[in-house]
Design a protein around this motif. Structure first.
Motif, short mmCIF file in Angstrom:
data_model
loop_
_atom_site.label_atom_id
_atom_site.label_comp_id
_atom_site.label_asym_id
_atom_site.label_seq_id
_atom_site.Cartn_x
_atom_site.Cartn_y
_atom_site.Cartn_z
N LYS A 28 0.83 -1.21 0.00
CA LYS A 28 0.00 0.00 0.00
C LYS A 28 0.86 1.26 0.00
CE LYS A 28 -3.66 2.32 2.63
NZ LYS A 28 -4.54 2.23 3.83
N ALA A 29 1.93 1.24 0.81
CA ALA A 29 2.79 2.42 0.90
C ALA A 29 3.57 2.67 -0.39
CB ALA A 29 3.76 2.27 2.07
N PHE A 30 3.94 1.56 -1.07
CA PHE A 30 4.79 1.72 -2.26
C PHE A 30 3.99 1.91 -3.54
CE2 PHE A 30 7.79 0.28 -5.57
CZ PHE A 30 8.86 1.12 -5.27
N THR A 31 2.72 1.61 -3.54
CA THR A 31 1.91 1.69 -4.75
C THR A 31 2.02 3.05 -5.45
OG1 THR A 31 0.37 -0.03 -4.05
CG2 THR A 31 -0.43 1.56 -5.66
N PRO A 32 1.99 4.19 -4.74
CA PRO A 32 2.11 5.47 -5.45
C PRO A 32 3.44 5.65 -6.17
CG PRO A 32 1.23 5.80 -3.23
CD PRO A 32 1.71 4.38 -3.30
N LEU A 33 4.43 4.84 -5.84
CA LEU A 33 5.77 4.99 -6.42
C LEU A 33 6.05 3.98 -7.53
CD1 LEU A 33 7.73 5.41 -3.06
CD2 LEU A 33 6.45 7.13 -4.34
N MET A 34 5.06 3.20 -7.92
CA MET A 34 5.27 2.11 -8.89
C MET A 34 5.34 2.57 -10.34
SD MET A 34 2.77 -0.88 -7.42
CE MET A 34 3.12 -1.79 -5.92
N GLY A 35 5.10 3.85 -10.58
CA GLY A 35 5.05 4.34 -11.94
C GLY A 35 6.39 4.85 -12.44
N ARG A 36 6.40 6.05 -12.98
CA ARG A 36 7.61 6.58 -13.62
C ARG A 36 8.72 6.85 -12.61
NH1 ARG A 36 3.37 8.38 -16.91
NH2 ARG A 36 3.68 7.74 -19.09
N ARG A 37 8.38 7.13 -11.37
CA ARG A 37 9.43 7.34 -10.36
C ARG A 37 10.22 6.05 -10.15
NH1 ARG A 37 10.37 6.93 -4.81
NH2 ARG A 37 11.57 8.64 -3.91
N TYR A 38 9.51 4.93 -10.11
CA TYR A 38 10.21 3.65 -9.98
C TYR A 38 11.13 3.41 -11.17
CZ TYR A 38 11.07 -1.36 -9.84
OH TYR A 38 11.68 -2.59 -9.83
N ASN A 69 13.28 3.52 -2.76
CA ASN A 69 13.06 3.52 -4.20
C ASN A 69 12.63 2.16 -4.75
OD1 ASN A 69 15.73 2.61 -3.57
ND2 ASN A 69 16.30 2.83 -5.72
N ILE A 70 12.61 1.14 -3.91
CA ILE A 70 12.19 -0.19 -4.34
C ILE A 70 11.20 -0.76 -3.32
CG2 ILE A 70 14.24 -0.73 -5.72
CD1 ILE A 70 15.39 -2.19 -3.29
#
Length: 415
Positions: free
Chosen positions: A26-36, A51-52
């Protein structure tokens, strides 16, 4: 969720239970796009894994499912923006499918590892290099630090694993199978397929002739300057290792079995699939739930404390959830005889489990099948829809596999 919570680095090693995995998802889902996509290759160190996802160990034991990661990424970002994250999830599936289609590669690895371990007792120079490497006494600051991190946390960033393997093979001149064994025994996410085939890839054995060379400039860039290997400290070239060039032809994949809803069943939980709530066996007459009492060995040498502890606690978490879900107190089974005794005591006719992948799980399962058959018990090995849909595409390289992702997601109703 605050910015501090959003970008917080997860604990390493992570807590080995499903709820902790879901919280991190849940915490990492917002970062799964272009930032990842932009930051995934950076290894900022054990103190900063923001970052992972650091969910590989949860996926390895299926405390969290691949489909759950994929659905979260798709819902939050869409297939195009989350492409890199989804591909990383699918790489693990690709390796597992590739090895399922060519199980002889696992047998060959085990045989070559046995020979390499024997050579350690006969070649003093090899033994000294091996001991220095596995104990972090090579004098290469980055490599020795990664050894310490591996032993302490049971985890390494994927980029560090590639650098490590390249240095092991080409700079330290050590057999690749000994390095693969070190990883498999120490990594909390140690996966026979990803690990074995990843090491083969670095050495030019998997994608024939294509090797991976760790470069000082690349290490400096992607560790943010934490490590700056001296010029000439690392090997300057990476020739392919000698081996037979042709891969074996793909075999037919084993089909999953469906349990008979009219037959009394015993649910058998092992370390490779610890989410029984999604086994689709709600119609079964479940008489008992048992779970693997101790982690499986992953090689000739002892499993590390870190990996053993994570796996053991994951098993307990899965057993507790299974007991609650099926309304039966889960019992630890020390061996196959304990499984048989429990099945007989409750009148079960079927022993229902998920098929383990090629590796130690399948090695053990061959023995278990024979013992259950002698006890007149039917072993039902189910197969995850994710595996059944994806593995047939692992016949060649990852490009063909990757091209199938959209259609497989449609088949699995992921959108």
């Amino acid at each position: 969720m605050s910015q501090t919570e959003l970008f917080a680095s997860p604990s390493v090693p992570p807590t080995p239970d499903r709820q902790a995995g879901l919280d991190r998802l849940k915490a990492f889902t917002p970062l799964m796009g272009r930032r990842y996509a932009a930051q995934r290759n950076f290894d900022f160190g054990a103190e900063d894994r923001s970052n992972i996802s650091v969910l590989s160990a949860h996926v390895r034991h299926r405390l969290v499912l691949e489909s759950e990661l994929a659905q979260a990424a798709l819902s939050a970002h869409g297939l195009q923006a989350a492409e890199k994250f989804i591909q990383e999830v699918c790489w693990r599936t690709y390796w597992k499918g590739w090895l399922e289609l060519r199980p002889s590669r696992w047998s060959e690895y085990r045989s070559e590892l046995s020979q390499a371990l024997s050579a350690l007792g006969e070649d003093d120079a090899l033994r000294r290099r091996y001991d220095a490497a596995q104990e972090g006494r090579t004098g290469l600051e980055c490599f020795d630090a990664w050894v310490g991190e591996l032993r302490t946390t049971g985890y390494l960033h994927n980029h560090a694993r590639m650098w490590f393997a390249s240095i092991w093979i080409y700079t330290l001149d050590l057999p690749w199978v000994l390095g693969a064994d070190l990883f498999l025994r120490h990594l909390i996410d140690g996966d026979p397929a990803s690990n074995t085939l990843g090491w083969r890839w670095v050495g030019g054995l998997q994608t024939v002739g294509k090797t991976y060379l760790a470069r000082a400039s690349n290490i400096e860039k992607y560790t943010g300057g934490r490590f700056t290997p001296e010029a000439g400290a690392l090997a300057q070239d990476a020739p392919p290792l000698d081996a037979a060039l042709e891969h074996p032809a793909p075999q037919t994949l084993a089909a999953g079995q469906a349990p008979d809803p009219d037959a009394p069943a015993l649910i058998w939980l092992h370390e490779e699939d610890l989410h029984p709530e999604s086994w689709a066996v709600d119609e079964l007459d479940v008489r008992a739930v048992v779970y693997q009492a101790q982690p499986w060995a992953r090689g000739a040498l002892e499993l590390s404390d870190c990996a053993a502890r994570f796996t053991q606690q994951a098993l307990i978490d899965g057993a507790q959830r299974a007991g609650a879900y099926f309304g039966r107190t889960a019992q630890a089974a020390a061996d196959i005889d304990a499984v048989i005794d429990t099945a007989r005591s409750v009148g079960a006719k079927h022993v229902v489990t998920q098929r383990p992948a090629v590796g130690p799980g399948q090695d053990h399962m061959a023995e278990y099948r024979a013992a259950l058959a002698r006890a007149d018990l039917t072993l039902i090995e189910m197969r995850r829809p994710w595996d059944a849909a994806f593995h047939p595409y692992a016949t060649k390289g990852f490009f063909k596999f990757k091209s199938a992702i959209p259609s497989v997601f449609d088949q699995l109703h992921l959108n």
